[in-house]
Design a protein around this motif. Structure first.
Motif, PDB file in Angstrom:
ATOM      1  N   GLU A   1       0.975  -1.119  -0.015  1.00 44.90           N
ATOM      2  CA  GLU A   1       0.111   0.007   0.021  1.00 44.90           C
ATOM      3  C   GLU A   1       0.807   1.312  -0.085  1.00 44.90           C
ATOM      4  N   ARG A   2       1.839   1.269   0.970  1.00 42.80           N
ATOM      5  CA  ARG A   2       3.056   2.149   0.975  1.00 42.80           C
ATOM      6  C   ARG A   2       3.336   2.549  -0.483  1.00 42.80           C
ATOM      7  N   VAL A   3       3.684   1.707  -1.273  1.00 44.00           N
ATOM      8  CA  VAL A   3       4.355   1.901  -2.809  1.00 44.00           C
ATOM      9  C   VAL A   3       3.307   2.104  -3.713  1.00 44.00           C
ATOM     10  N   LEU A   4       2.263   1.511  -3.775  1.00 45.91           N
ATOM     11  CA  LEU A   4       1.152   1.539  -4.788  1.00 45.91           C
ATOM     12  C   LEU A   4       0.058   2.496  -4.360  1.00 45.91           C
ATOM     13  N   GLY A   5      -0.072   2.715  -3.239  1.00 40.28           N
ATOM     14  CA  GLY A   5      -1.115   3.698  -2.789  1.00 40.28           C
ATOM     15  C   GLY A   5      -2.523   3.462  -2.658  1.00 40.28           C
ATOM     16  N   ILE A   6      -2.730   1.888  -2.738  1.00 40.33           N
ATOM     17  CA  ILE A   6      -3.947   1.524  -2.446  1.00 40.33           C
ATOM     18  C   ILE A   6      -3.714   0.107  -1.894  1.00 40.33           C
TER      19      ILE A   6
ATOM     20  N   PHE B   1      -5.068   1.684 -11.664  1.00 41.41           N
ATOM     21  CA  PHE B   1      -5.008   2.470 -10.570  1.00 41.41           C
ATOM     22  C   PHE B   1      -5.457   3.854 -10.776  1.00 41.41           C
TER      23      PHE B   1
END
Lengths: 802, 340
Positions: free
Chosen positions: A425-430, A487
């Motif tokens: 989540e930290r890297v991909l945002g979801i 995304f």
């Protein structure tokens, strides 16, 4: 990587779609397709012909007259092939057909016999090099049917671009895995027609394994962690059956013989390079994997090239010496040929970096080395070996004798990589849930072996062990299989950059717009130059004409002016901002400076009916340089006469620029005749070059000088100046002695001739006096002028005229 | 035989009108003549032309033709007289139709213009410009960027070397590392500059060309920021109808990596429109944690994204230039077309 669509569909049952749709799919998985071709692209006119009867040509020894069934009738065709069999099927180019190379078949008469078409060789069809005989088709065919359809050339070959990290995609199974993971399909290996099931034993040992007089030994376990050798005796080498040839052609590979084709089949299907040695040509029937010995200097590879061998290269040797360069290419001395009966089949795992270093120093690349340097599946070797053996048994006969010799000094151990859901989540945002993550990566061969507190433990399959070693590598797999397009594209708040805009870019912006305002065009030229224009040499240049990096930009710009003049452009004004390179200490990076240069030729102003054309002169380049230097170094930067910094400029008509600190930072003047090659009609070339500061200071903010409250008084002085005294020194003297009320000074005329004695010239100065505090009286101004005239006469020998 | 009366009347009218025009003493009188004979509503010739419909059908062509002749003849005389009455065209020698006095025009190189357009968009998105040396070390060009020299990825950019481990940078990415070393986050930069490859000159390759690097490093930077910012850039540069596609790819210094493609909507002058093919415009991705660690930052704390694109290629697409070499010939007739 050439991929046969038919082969793919056989590996992924249920795979639907046109070649274009499959290509689009692959592009969105990171393997774009560069092009789609078909092996039968140019063969649409060719049909199946059956030779009913072939007889000797009555008038030519080497020709035969054939009655050929073309499906609708029997036609007569004259054929030059040495062998034409009655009842056999051949590709037939009927009258009107066009063969590759735009060769049109016409009805003709050959030595008195009518010929209505042509029976074709593999070479004529672009399907191989064999031109000795016409291509006999093995199997049962229907005369008149399309040749392309009948022999399976209606395949589509995809040219898949595989990125350097994805060695696993260099096989049909690898590509299929990406496609299968998207749907319900799964990867299955296609049937091998006529191949027996086998269940070979493996004799595993290290560093040497031996059976029945045949041995394999690994002396360099760091470069070869496993080597499988299988012995097949009693093979009959010959052409491959149609199904195998079809597979290879569909993948853009040329059939050679059944044994070699079997190894290529496995390479294309599974990505495992295989090699077949003629067992009876291996000295003592032994294989030794070792680095080259010091006295092994050269080796002749399969392609008849003599290769230079060095001691860091890994070789496959027999009892006497090298028989192959490991992972790159086999040797002529152990090659399988038509007389081969016993084969030693190699399936090995060579270290990527060493393979890469070897093939680079040999300046070659092969299908095998390409795969080894990108990583071959360490867990797929037995499957590849089994499959290759079965293809050989099915197509070349023979018998697998004894166990497979399995020399394995470095057994592969797969790794488990931890994947934190929070990090995804930290890297991909979801956010991603563990079940969903597993459903994304499991079809690619990744096994989720457990989960602890939001951390998935993921076992990496062997074929991905090279590129997936870290958590972030798995995060990429998640993003890729989820689909980049899914995304959101929501632009969130951002903190402003802590990095300031580089002041040199800002200075360059200002200089560009000033020079464009002065009517110059910006040029861009690569920084390469011929010898003599720089001292920084390129070690591996592609051209020998410009193997250096330039020290100055001016010569490059002069060449662009020459280019323009050669095309009839007479008025050329170019400038460029670029990098200058100078040699630093040995082994060090060169010193770089940003330079600004301009070269101009032609008329000072555009032609106009109202005025005479005037050529550019020293005064034009001087003013341009002064303006540019002051924009760069501030108002105290100065331009003065001086010898040029390089012989590109002519001596005697040049200027030097000094920065405010007095350092020489550029020069200007007329381009020397020796430094340019221009037509006779061309005007003079004027040029300057200025070094820019690496970190220019912010321009000083303008502090306004209040506009004057009191009127000015002007005085014109006509001075007789000896030729030995410069205008600059007269100006300096006036400024020094005229007092603080001298506001402005300019030269408005220069005269030599009647009324002016020899050795003198008349210079007219206009002086403007003004006091900030009062109106000046004539008497005061006259007094200042008198002081000036006195000092001029006494110090410089300059007198007022008349 | 038709009645010739209307024709005779027209002949008389012509003589009268021409005489009036010739004798008009000034422009005002001349205008009165024009109104009398040619005025749209009451002009005598206009009235005749309008009344053609009431004549017998067989007379109409001849009368119509004659009336138009009279009209043309009078108009010509009126114009000639008007010219004569207004005095000489170049009174006091000032013929204002002579060409004006021009100055030389200069212009920025089209690739500079492309870089500036791109820079202005990124400036508005909070970026600054950074730079670095063109000759750099293997460390900055490859190793610091997670590209081992013995990896096949190092091959894809065939590199020009100067001495030992010093090379001409094969991309602008070394500026990433140099900027991170010299600054603290947040970092939002673009870095335009020359890069060098061991290529021969052809229509789409030159051994030196311009590239623009982009780098963002901060806390809480995600794949969504990456996609959103580049999509925003693409729509500002190519127009709001532009479609943007992110395609998985591989660059050693980013993970995940993406190629960015755009599909433009082009409007034709006649109002219709069409879509282009997908055009590859840049390589990009989330900065690899190894790169962030190599810069001395904590990759657990900081994330970021980066891109590289070729303004030369973008200028080619934009201006219909089909050979990259044209940009380096610097023919003033070519450069002059971009003067703005």
């Amino acid at each position: 990587m050439n991929v046969s669509t038919r082969w793919l569909k056989d590996i992924v049952p249920g795979l639907q779609g046109t070649p274009e749709e499959i290509s689009e799919h692959l592009a969105l998985r990171g393997a774009p397709v560069e092009g789609i071709t078909s092996p039968g692209d140019e063969l649409g006119d060719i049909i199946i012909g059956r030779v009913v009867k072939a007889v000797q040509h009555p008038n030519a020894d080497r020709l035969r007259v054939c009655e050929v069934d073309n499906g609708t009738e029997t036609v007569q065709i004259v054929c030059g092939a040495p062998v034409v069999k009655d009842g056999a099927f051949y590709p037939l180019a009927p009258v009107g057909a066009v063969l590759p190379g735009d060769f049109k078949i016409k009805k003709s008469k050959i030595r008195g016999e009518v010929s209505q078409g042509m029976l074709c060789s593999a070479k004529e069809l672009g399907l191989g090099d064999d031109q000795d005989g016409i291509l006999e088709l093995v199997g049962d065919f229907t005369p008149g049917a399309s040749f392309v359809d009948s022999v399976g050339l209606d395949d589509a070959t995809l040219d898949v671009e595989v990125t350097a990290n994805r060695g696993d995609l260099l096989s049909h199974v690898g590509v299929a895995r990406e496609l299968a993971s998207e749907g319900e399909g799964r990867v299955v290996l296609p049937e091998l027609p006529g191949a027996p099931e086998i269940a070979p034993e493996y004799a595993t040992a290290s560093p040497e394994v031996e059976h029945n007089g045949v041995s394999v030994r690994i002396d360099a376990p760091d470069l070869c962690s496993r080597y499988l050798g299988a012995v097949i005796r009693g093979v009959k080498v010959g052409p491959s059956p149609a199904w195998l040839q079809e597979r290879l052609r569909g993948a853009g590979s040329r059939p050679i013989n059944n044994v070699v084709d079997a190894t290529n089949y496995v390479l294309l299907e599974l990505g495992q390079p295989m090699h077949a040695f003629d067992l009876n040509r291996l000295d003592r029937q032994s294989v030794i994997v070792r680095r080259a010995a010091a006295d092994e200097r050269t080796f002749v590879t399969l392609d008849d090239e003599t290769r230079e061998v060095t001691p860091d290269m890994l070789l496959i040797c027999d009892g006497a010496g090298p028989v192959a360069i490991a992972g790159v290419m086999g040797g002529q001395n152990s090659e399988v040929d038509d007389d081969t009966t016993d084969v030693l089949l190699e399936c090995a795992l060579f270290e990527p970096k060493s393979t890469r270093a070897t093939r680079r120093s040999l300046t070659m690349s092969t299908d095998a080395s390409y795969r080894y340097e990108r990583g071959v599946d360490p867990e797929g070797m037995q499957r590849a070996m089994d499959r290759c053996i079965r293809v050989i048994l099915a197509t070349a006969g023979g018998e697998l004798t004894g166990p497979i010799l399995d020399c394995c000094p470095g057994p592969f151990e797969s790794t488990v990589v931890d994947l934190r859901l929070a990090r995804i989540e930290r890297v991909l945002g979801i956010p991603f849930e563990s079940g969903y993550v597993e459903s994304l990566i499991a079809p690619l061969g990744f096994a989720v072996e457990g989960e602890t507190d939001g951390v998935l433990h993921v076992r990496v399959p062997g074929f991905r062990s090279y590129d997936v070693t870290r958590e972030v590598d798995l995060i990429e797999e998640v993003a890729r299989t989820h689909g980049f397009d899914k995304f959101p594209e929501t632009l969130g708040p951002q903190r402003p950059s802590a990095v300031p805009d580089h002041p040199l870019f800002q200075l360059e912006d200002r200089l560009r717009s000033a020079l464009v305002g002065h009517g110059l065009f910006e040029a861009q030229t690569p920084a390469f130059c011929p010898e003599g224009e720089g001292d920084v040499q390129v070690a591996n240049p592609l051209t020998t004409t410009e193997p250096f990096m330039r020290r100055a930009i001016m010569p490059s710009l002069i060449r662009r002016v020459e280019y323009n003049l050669a095309r009839g452009n007479r008025d050329v004004r170019l400038f460029e901002l670029g990098t200058s390179f100078r040699k630093a200490g040995s082994g060090e990076a060169p010193l770089e400076e940003s330079h600004l240069a301009a070269v101009m030729t032609g008329r000072r102003e555009p032609p106009h009916w109202s005025r005479e054309d005037q050529p550019l002169e020293a005064w034009d380049i001087k003013a341009l340089l002064t303006d540019t230097a002051q924009r760069t170094y501030g108002p105290s930067a100065s331009v003065e006469p001086g010898e040029p910094l390089s012989d590109t400029l002519e001596s005697g008509s040049s200027f030097l620029v000094r920065s405010s600190s007095g350092e020489v930072v550029g020069h200007a003047g007329r381009v020397a005749a020796s430094a340019c090659d221009v037509p006779v009609w061309a005007g003079e070339l004027w040029a300057f070059e200025l070094t820019l500061p690496a970190h220019p200071p912010e321009p000083e903010p303008v502090t306004v000088t209040p506009l004057p409250h009191f009127p000015a008084s002007e005085r014109d002085l006509a001075l007789l100046v000896p030729d030995s005294v410069t205008a600059g020194s007269v100006t300096e003297a006036i400024q020094r002695y005229a007092g603080r009320d001298l506001e402005h000074l300019e030269i408005f005329d220069l005269y030599k001739g009647d009324g002016v004695p020899e050795g003198l010239r008349s210079l007219a100065f206009r002086l403007r006096f003004r006091s900030p505090t009062r109106t000046l009286k004539d008497k005061q101004v006259d007094k200042s002028v008198a002081v000036v005239l006195k000092r001029l006469e006494e110090d410089l020998g300059v007198e007022a005229r008349g | 035989m038709s009645d010739s009366k209307p024709i005779e009347a027209l002949n008389a009218l012509e003589a009268e009108a021409l005489a009036a025009a010739e004798s008009a003493p000034d422009a005002e009188a001349l205008e009165a003549v024009r109104v009398t004979y040619l005025g749209r509503s009451e002009g005598r010739i206009s009235v005749i032309l309008r009344g053609l419909g009431q004549l017998p059908a067989e007379d109409r062509p001849a009368v119509g033709q004659r009336a138009n002749q009279v009209k043309a003849a009078l108009a010509a005389v009126l114009e000639a007289r008007a010219g004569a009455l207004s005095g000489p065209a170049v009174e006091s020698g000032l013929d204002l139709t002579m060409p004006g006095r021009p100055r030389w025009q200069g212009g920025l190189h089209p690739i500079t213009q492309a870089i500036d357009e791109i820079w202005h968009i990124f400036r508005d998105l909070g970026f600054a410009r950074a730079r670095g040396p063109e000759a750099d070390t293997e460390w900055y060009n490859f190793e610091a960027l997670n590209t081992p020299l013995d990896h096949p990825a190092a091959d894809e950019q065939d590199t020009l070397y100067l001495v030992d481990s010093v090379l001409l940078r094969s991309h602008t990415s070394p500026v990433q590392m140099r900027t991170m070393e010299a600054n603290e986050p947040p970092i939002r930069i673009i870095a335009p500059g020359w890069v060098y490859r061991r290529d021969t000159y052809d229509a789409t390759h030159t051994p030196a060309f311009m590239q623009i690097e982009g780098l963002v490093i901060d806390e809480d930077i995600t794949f969504i920021d990456f996609k959103a910012t580049l999509a925003e850039f693409a729509r500002r540069y190519w127009g709001p109808d532009t479609q943007i596609r992110f395609r998985p790819s591989f660059f050693p210094f980013t993970e995940p990596s993406a190629e960015v493609d755009v599909k433009r909507v082009i409007r034709r002058p006649d109002g219709t429109q069409y879509e282009t093919d997908w055009l590859e415009i840049m390589g990009s991705g989330m900065v690899d944690p190894n790169v962030i660690a190599n810069a001395g930052y904590d990759p657990e704390r900081y994330t970021g994204w980066a891109f590289g694109m070729g303004p030369g290629r973008i200028a080619m697409l934009k201006h219909g230039v089909d050979d990259l070499r044209t940009f380096f010939e610097n023919d003033v007739r070519f450069l002059g077309q971009f003067a703005q």
